[in-house]
Design an enzyme around this catalytic site. Structure first.
Site, PDB file in Angstrom:
ATOM      1  N   HIS A   1      26.808 -12.520   0.289  1.00  0.00           N
ATOM      2  CA  HIS A   1      26.192 -11.196   0.215  1.00  0.00           C
ATOM      3  C   HIS A   1      24.844 -11.259  -0.501  1.00  0.00           C
ATOM      4  CE1 HIS A   1      25.682  -7.251  -1.915  1.00  0.00           C
ATOM      5  NE2 HIS A   1      25.794  -6.827  -0.678  1.00  0.00           N
TER       6      HIS A   1
ATOM      7  N   GLU B   1      24.853  -2.217  -7.176  1.00  0.00           N
ATOM      8  CA  GLU B   1      25.752  -1.988  -6.044  1.00  0.00           C
ATOM      9  C   GLU B   1      27.207  -2.199  -6.453  1.00  0.00           C
ATOM     10  OE1 GLU B   1      26.295  -3.493  -1.391  1.00  0.00           O
ATOM     11  OE2 GLU B   1      24.818  -4.445  -2.698  1.00  0.00           O
TER      12      GLU B   1
ATOM     13  N   GLU C   1      22.288 -12.542   1.889  1.00  0.00           N
ATOM     14  CA  GLU C   1      21.878 -11.505   2.844  1.00  0.00           C
ATOM     15  C   GLU C   1      20.790 -10.620   2.237  1.00  0.00           C
ATOM     16  OE1 GLU C   1      22.862  -7.149   3.429  1.00  0.00           O
ATOM     17  OE2 GLU C   1      24.738  -8.298   3.339  1.00  0.00           O
ATOM     18  N   HIS C   2      20.960 -10.238   0.974  1.00  0.00           N
ATOM     19  CA  HIS C   2      19.939  -9.429   0.302  1.00  0.00           C
ATOM     20  C   HIS C   2      18.608 -10.165   0.217  1.00  0.00           C
ATOM     21  CE1 HIS C   2      21.765  -5.756  -1.727  1.00  0.00           C
ATOM     22  NE2 HIS C   2      22.767  -6.244  -1.008  1.00  0.00           N
TER      23      HIS C   2
ATOM     24  N   GLU D   1      16.556  -8.738  -7.177  1.00  0.00           N
ATOM     25  CA  GLU D   1      17.670  -8.435  -6.288  1.00  0.00           C
ATOM     26  C   GLU D   1      19.008  -8.603  -7.002  1.00  0.00           C
ATOM     27  OE1 GLU D   1      18.244  -6.530  -2.815  1.00  0.00           O
ATOM     28  OE2 GLU D   1      16.359  -7.162  -3.750  1.00  0.00           O
TER      29      GLU D   1
END
Length: 420
Positions: free
Chosen positions: A47, A127, A50-51, A120
């Protein structure tokens, strides 16, 4: 509508479908790598990667990536699941070459700038915090952990705060090297697309990549168990799961039809009995999801702490009753809902491209729609009843409870009738 496929010698696969009458297209690359490909110390890195895809390449800054697509009115995004990471764009047909160039750039030429990694990292930590503050999100992570304890497939996709804080630039590069080979990539496109043009462009971008092997993920084993977190919330959140078939098993269609009949719409048994007749909740549903080698039939509801014991008991009663008296008309309705949902979804080029990629991942071919419809139509009432009976009597189960759940029935209490 015609589906066309192509595979390069290095294993990179392409599947496209021209949809006449459309002026837009969806195009993306689905990497057959996700959360279950991670080692325990890597949990959350798929994940994180992906960011980072949108944070700059050797030829474009993060802003230039966004501007390249949005300057032509397009949309670009990505997501990570337990078995796939997808990078995709929606553009007008004339801009498909641009979209493919941008997507290939973020996959093949990431810079993983140290400053951008730290920025990020903060975004992902936010998140994670947001997910932990959303009970009807976090409860499904807990349910997954209980179903598959101490296994990659059971871990959260976002990862823990501790793991996310520890990832380095070298960790990201290593994961790409191990899992982002051409044989793990599927380029799927649908809408206003030309197959030969896409193959020609993709060959320049991906055809020369060196083929590589990637270790298969650890086989899943549905163990089951219970997690109960008592907290002062307005609602008690209830999630129950039973082991189901994987997506390569034709029984997946029986499982999906059962979940639709049980809790897939306003006419379903759970909705009618639990919400409409007794008013025990606002939200209740059942669904069946699948992976390559396992699956889950899940029931979720949110209710008050006082009403949760009754709701849990009613849920088991309805499953038991379905095994005994599910009607032909209910199965026919569920079949119709499944087929309509599938066919309506295919009117969108984005949904169609995703379906193409997933079918290539599963079968390495695109089964005709008629084949899938025939499998759905082949599900019988007896088969669905038998599936329900297996849940009631022997399928492994997992339970997650969150909120004012101190008086809720435990998993063993809910399944006590099995011993009788």
């Amino acid at each position: 509508m015609s589906v066309q496929t192509h595979e390069f010698p290095n294993g990179f696969r392409i599947v496209t479908e021209k949809m006449p009458g459309l002026q837009s297209a969806s195009i993306g690359i689905w990497v057959t790598t996700g959360g279950r490909n991670e080692q325990v110390q890597q949990n959350g890195i798929a994940h994180f990667l992906e960011h980072m895809a949108f944070k700059g390449t050797t030829t474009r800054s993060a802003l230039q990536i966004a501007e390249a697509i949005e300057d032509v009115g397009g949309y670009i995004n990505a997501y990570t699941s337990r078995e796939v990471t997808a990078y995709y764009a929606r553009v007008l047909g004339a801009d498909v070459p641009l979209a493919l160039d941008v997507i290939s750039d973020i996959l093949l030429n990431p810079v993983f700038d140290e400053d951008e990694i730290e920025i990020e990292r903060g975004v992902i930590l936010q998140e994670i915090g947001q997910a932990l503050d959303t009970p009807d999100d976090v409860i499904f992570d807990w349910l997954q952990e209980e179903a598959y304890p101490d296994q990659p497939i059971g871990r959260t996709i976002l990862g823990s705060e501790e793991r996310v804080r520890s990832f380095t630039r070298e960790d990201l590069r290593r994961f790409v090297k191990e899992h982002y080979g051409p044989g793990q990539m599927i380029l799927a496109a649908a809408g206003d697309v030309d197959h030969e043009t896409i193959v020609r462009l993709a060959e320049k971008l991906f055809g020369g990549l060196e083929s590589q092997t990637s270790d298969a993920p650890k086989a899943a084993s549905f163990i089951g168990g219970e997690r109960r977190e008592v907290k002062t919330l307005e609602q008690a959140h209830f999630a129950l799961a039973f082991e189901g078939p994987g997506y390569c098993d034709e029984a997946i269609y029986t499982a999906q039809i059962f979940s639709v009949a049980l809790g897939g719409g306003m006419s379903s048994r759970l909705f009618q009995e639990v919400r409409e007749k007794r008013g025990l909740c606002y939200t209740i549903f059942a669904q069946t999801g699948a992976y390559s080698d396992t699956g889950m039939t899940t029931i979720y509801a949110g209710t008050s702490g006082e009403q949760l014991p009754e709701l849990a008991q009613l849920t088991m009663t309805e499953i038991d009753r379905a095994a005994a008296d599910l009607a032909d008309s209910e199965v026919a309705r569920a079949r119709a809902q499944m087929k309509a949902g599938m066919l309506m979804g295919l009117e969108s080029p984005s949904s169609r491209a995703e379906r193409l990629a997933r079918l290539m991942q599963i079968w390495n071919r695109i089964p005709p729609l008629e084949e899938t419809v025939a499998l759905i139509d082949g599900v019988t009432t007896t088969g669905v009843r038998d599936f329900a009976g297996n849940l009631v009597t022997q399928a492994p189960a997992a339970l997650a409870l969150y909120g004012p759940v101190d008086r809720a029935l435990g998993l063993n209490e809910m399944l006590a009738d099995r011993a009788r």
